[in-house]
Motif scaffolding. Structure first.
Motif, PDB file in Angstrom:
ATOM      1  N   TYR A   1      95.856  36.363 -40.203  1.00 52.20           N
ATOM      2  CA  TYR A   1      96.024  34.702 -39.866  1.00 52.20           C
ATOM      3  C   TYR A   1      93.995  34.706 -39.649  1.00 52.20           C
ATOM      4  O   TYR A   1      93.495  34.916 -39.121  1.00 52.20           O
ATOM      5  CB  TYR A   1      96.549  34.800 -38.551  1.00 52.20           C
ATOM      6  CG  TYR A   1      98.348  34.383 -39.120  1.00 52.20           C
ATOM      7  CD1 TYR A   1      98.494  33.932 -40.023  1.00 52.20           C
ATOM      8  CD2 TYR A   1      98.640  35.565 -39.396  1.00 52.20           C
ATOM      9  CE1 TYR A   1     100.286  33.619 -40.251  1.00 52.20           C
ATOM     10  CE2 TYR A   1     100.094  35.622 -40.051  1.00 52.20           C
ATOM     11  CZ  TYR A   1     100.631  34.898 -40.464  1.00 52.20           C
ATOM     12  OH  TYR A   1     101.687  35.072 -41.008  1.00 52.20           O
TER      13      TYR A   1
ATOM     14  N   GLU B   1      90.262  32.339 -44.937  1.00 51.14           N
ATOM     15  CA  GLU B   1      90.655  32.439 -45.878  1.00 51.14           C
ATOM     16  C   GLU B   1      89.554  32.826 -47.025  1.00 51.14           C
ATOM     17  O   GLU B   1      90.259  33.735 -47.982  1.00 51.14           O
ATOM     18  CB  GLU B   1      90.710  30.883 -46.417  1.00 51.14           C
ATOM     19  CG  GLU B   1      92.029  30.515 -45.504  1.00 51.14           C
ATOM     20  CD  GLU B   1      92.508  28.901 -45.647  1.00 51.14           C
ATOM     21  OE1 GLU B   1      92.562  28.316 -46.919  1.00 51.14           O
ATOM     22  OE2 GLU B   1      91.747  27.648 -45.055  1.00 51.14           O
TER      23      GLU B   1
ATOM     24  N   GLU C   1      96.139  33.559 -44.020  1.00 48.92           N
ATOM     25  CA  GLU C   1      97.363  32.088 -43.312  1.00 48.92           C
ATOM     26  C   GLU C   1      96.549  31.741 -42.179  1.00 48.92           C
ATOM     27  O   GLU C   1      96.262  32.145 -42.102  1.00 48.92           O
ATOM     28  CB  GLU C   1      98.230  31.982 -43.944  1.00 48.92           C
ATOM     29  CG  GLU C   1      98.979  32.906 -44.908  1.00 48.92           C
ATOM     30  CD  GLU C   1     100.398  33.614 -44.902  1.00 48.92           C
ATOM     31  OE1 GLU C   1     100.943  32.696 -44.410  1.00 48.92           O
ATOM     32  OE2 GLU C   1     100.992  33.677 -46.181  1.00 48.92           O
TER      33      GLU C   1
END
Length: 359
Positions: free
Chosen positions: A127, A193, A220
């Motif tokens: 993440y 990302e 994500e």
């Protein structure tokens, strides 16, 4: 994680050579078989089963070009007297005994390959703003194997010049080679990302023997707090609370502190619900119904002021989601031991709520 192991096998007339090969479901293996030059013109084959009843998976008379047969491919390099067999998209039932050879009939000059396929490998997810550690098991007798980390064709080497385990760093990548445990750990920090994509870890053992590990990393976005600051007296204690999604309630939770280049010097983990787990100066409590991980850190010092919380997947891969910084103060009321159902008042410094997410 997808694993590709490459082996070079030497076939000696009159001698049966054999090797153990391990692959992972969804990944692949490459097996290179050397043969005597007198067999250059012969058909090359790769079959499954016992010697007396071996079924061809692929066989060909083609030279110096790839030949495909379903998930199997074969390339006969006559200049080096080596043919390579690739098996893609491994499945559990691919496990078993195989033979590769350079004769039209299976003889004692063929090579025995025992393939074992391990299933249920986890997907590596991270993440934005967090970190991940990816583990790769391997075996090598080489003193200084050459290690490469590649993404989208861009690679950089990491070389360990001694037998001591240590972290090697390159930009946001770090590699730790623990030869005694046969474990290579890759740490990627400050995820964004753009880090999403296909990766390959290569351990070059010799000129004709390399181990490959491929994995897809999906990054994500989430709404979790990436860093929190808490206050505590020197030598005192501090409490933390971590909220996590329901989909990760059964995963192992951990809290560890960073010491210099050691990215997780000491770790305490918990894999049971509603039971305290204590190790060293850290104790954890995971309430899976409330989706809340509660922690208490005692004997806080300036050297132990940076912690990370995260989740460990079934494959041993770790995601570090939130950094916890502890600021030492001269006076601070001593925190009490967190209850089984701690409050989630994010306005206090003793009890902060943040999020941990990984698959």
């Amino acid at each position: 994680m997808k694993i590709i192991w490459t082996f070079t096998l030497l076939m000696i007339p009159g001698v049966v050579s054999s090797i153990e090969v391990t692959g992972y479901s969804g990944g692949g293996v490459k097996i290179s078989c050397k043969y005597d030059e007198r067999y250059k013109g012969n058909e090359k084959y790769f079959c499954k089963g016992q010697r007396s009843d071996c079924t061809y998976q692929i066989n060909t008379n083609e030279k110096n070009k790839w030949v495909d047969s379903g998930r199997f491919s074969l390339y006969d390099n006559t200049s080096s007297a080596v043919f390579t067999v690739t098996i893609r998209n491994l499945r559990k039932w691919d496990s078993g005994m195989y033979y590769c050879g350079a004769e039209k009939i299976i003889s004692y000059s063929s090579t025995e390959v025992n393939l074992k396929v391990i299933t249920d490998q986890p997907i590596v997810r991270g993440y934005s703003g967090g970190n991940v550690i990816i583990n790769f098991k391997y075996e090598t007798q080489e003193e200084t194997p050459l290690i490469f980390i590649c993404k989208s064709g861009e690679c950089f080497p990491v070389i360990n010049t001694n037998r001591a385990s240590e972290w090697k760093h390159d930009r946001r990548f770090s590699v730790h080679e623990g030869r005694s445990a046969g474990l290579l750990r890759v740490f990627i920090r400050e995820l964004n990302e753009n880090d999403s994509g296909e990766y390959m870890i290569t351990v070059k053992v010799s000129e004709d023997h390399s181990l490959f590990s491929e994995f897809s990393l999906n990054i994500e976005k989430d709404d979790c707090v990436k860093s929190i600051s808490l206050s505590a007296d020197a030598g005192g204690s501090v409490n933390i609370s971590c909220k996590y999604p329901q989909s990760h309630s059964s995963d192992v939770k951990f809290l560890c502190w960073r010491s210099g280049a050691d990215l997780c010097a000491e770790e305490t983990s918990v894999n049971e619900s509603r039971r305290w787990r204590r190790e060293g100066k850290i104790q954890l409590y995971d309430d899976r119904e409330e989706r809340l991980l509660t922690g208490s850190i005692s004997h806080v010092t300036e050297q132990h002021s940076e912690y990370w919380c995260g989740v460990q997947s079934d494959g041993g891969h770790k995601s570090f989601i939130t950094r916890v910084l502890i600021n030492l103060t001269e006076t601070s009321p001593p925190p009490s031991r967190p209850s089984h159902k701690p409050t989630t008042d994010v306005g206090t410094t003793e009890n902060q709520v943040f999020c941990m997410v990984i698959t």
